[in-house]
Write a protein that holds these residues in place. Structure first.
Motif, short mmCIF file in Angstrom:
data_model
loop_
_atom_site.label_atom_id
_atom_site.label_comp_id
_atom_site.label_asym_id
_atom_site.label_seq_id
_atom_site.Cartn_x
_atom_site.Cartn_y
_atom_site.Cartn_z
N VAL A 238 -17.52 -7.86 39.49
CA VAL A 238 -18.54 -7.07 40.19
C VAL A 238 -19.47 -7.98 41.00
CG1 VAL A 238 -20.53 -5.55 39.84
CG2 VAL A 238 -18.48 -5.24 38.47
N VAL B 156 -16.15 1.61 44.48
CA VAL B 156 -15.81 1.57 43.05
C VAL B 156 -14.72 2.60 42.81
CG1 VAL B 156 -16.69 1.76 40.69
CG2 VAL B 156 -18.21 0.99 42.53
N LYS C 57 -25.94 -4.43 41.10
CA LYS C 57 -24.97 -4.74 40.05
C LYS C 57 -25.03 -3.70 38.93
CE LYS C 57 -23.54 -8.52 37.06
NZ LYS C 57 -23.77 -9.92 36.66
N CYS D 45 -23.23 -0.59 40.06
CA CYS D 45 -21.75 -0.73 39.99
C CYS D 45 -21.27 -0.66 38.55
CB CYS D 45 -21.32 -2.07 40.58
SG CYS D 45 -21.55 -2.22 42.35
#
Ligand code: ADP
Ligand code: MG
Length: 266
Positions: free
Chosen positions: A199, A211, A245, A248
């Motif tokens: 990631v 994603v 982050k 995700c």
């Protein structure tokens, strides 16, 4: 009209494999639109169909449904339109580093002498000076990946697909390779589609991250990465980076949890 078309459009592409166990629905319709010059990543769990999408874009696999458009023209099932670096580096062990990097040009019909003359300064400029006449088995993992990546870039197409190019490298080498790739991307101005399961790597490199979820493979979120360039290594510690982050990881975790529920129900 054509010049305003995105570099790449994956238009409602789906894929079903017929196996001895029955029909396997590998990709639900997937749609992607990638403007010229962007760096775009796909992340997702193993088996969600990332390499399948790449094989379809590269024309190696005919999708069961949908179309692949390159520069506004239908390129479904057409090979030779993209530079493609497969998950394995596939350097030819009987060819020197130099002669491995000219392979794409040779296939495109460039005479060997001319191809070598084009490649040599690039090997020297991009960290392979002194390795030109060695064979791949004499190289470290990072150097092999440099050679394989340069070969892909020298294939004269402006769209390139990189399937987990740094997946097998140690952490330190991987960071160096990311910097190296950023330099090449800004020098060559190519459009890059990049697959990784890391990631942080996806965010650090990309303008946009898609994603994916699994069973069937599909895109569950598209996350723009508005971090300024050139990016510094320390930028991964900023609040903005960490927030992206988290987003995700949350998508991947939600997907993982949903999958687990399905498995239990099955
Ligand atoms: P990823 O690259 O995301 O790990 P793949 O695209 O390689 O995933 O594979 C997606 C799914 O499709 C996997 O479950 C894989 O087993 C299946 N698959 C891929 N190629 C074939 C094939 N030729 N025949 C049957 N199943 C396949
Ligand atoms: Mg794969």
């Amino acid at each position: 009209m054509l010049s305003s078309a995105p570099k790449l459009c994956v238009d409602d592409v789906s894929m079903t494999f017929k196996t001895s166990a029955g029909v396997f629905h590998a990709l639900a319709p997937v749609t992607l639109s990638i403007p010229q010059g962007r760096f775009v990543s796909l992340i997702g769990p193993s088996g969600c169909g990332k390499s399948t999408i790449f094989n379809i874009i590269a024309g190696l696999l005919e999708p069961t449904g949908g179309r692949v458009m390159i520069d506004g023209a239908d390129a479904t099932g057409t090979i030779g339109r993209v530079g493609y670096m497969l998950q394995k580096d596939l350097l030819l062990p009987w060819r020197t580093v130099l002669d491995n990097t000219v392979l794409g040009m040779e296939i495109q019909g460039v005479p060997l002498r001319e191809a070598r003359a084009r490649s040599l300064p690039l090997l020297q400029r991009y960290g392979l000076a002194g390795f030109e006449y060695l064979y791949p088995n004499a190289l470290s993992g990072g150097m092999r990946q440099r050679a394989a990546l340069l070969r892909t870039l020298l294939f004269d197409t402006d769209l390139i697909l990189l399937d987990e190019p740094f997946g097998a490298l140690d952490a330190q080498t991987k960071l160096q390779m990311q910097e190296w790739l950023m330099q090449l991307w800004s020098d060559f101005g190519k459009t890059v589609l990049f697959v990784t399961h890391d990631v942080e790597e996806a965010i650090y490199l990309s303008d946009e991250v898609h994603v994916m979820g699994t069973r069937p493979g599909r895109i569950i979120a598209t996350i723009p990465i508005p971090l300024p360039r050139p990016r510094l290594r320390m930028s991964s510690l900023t609040a903005e980076f960490v927030a992206i982050k988290q987003r995700c990881l949350a998508m991947l975790t939600v997907e993982g949890a949903a999958q687990e529920t399905m498995n239990q129900a099955a």
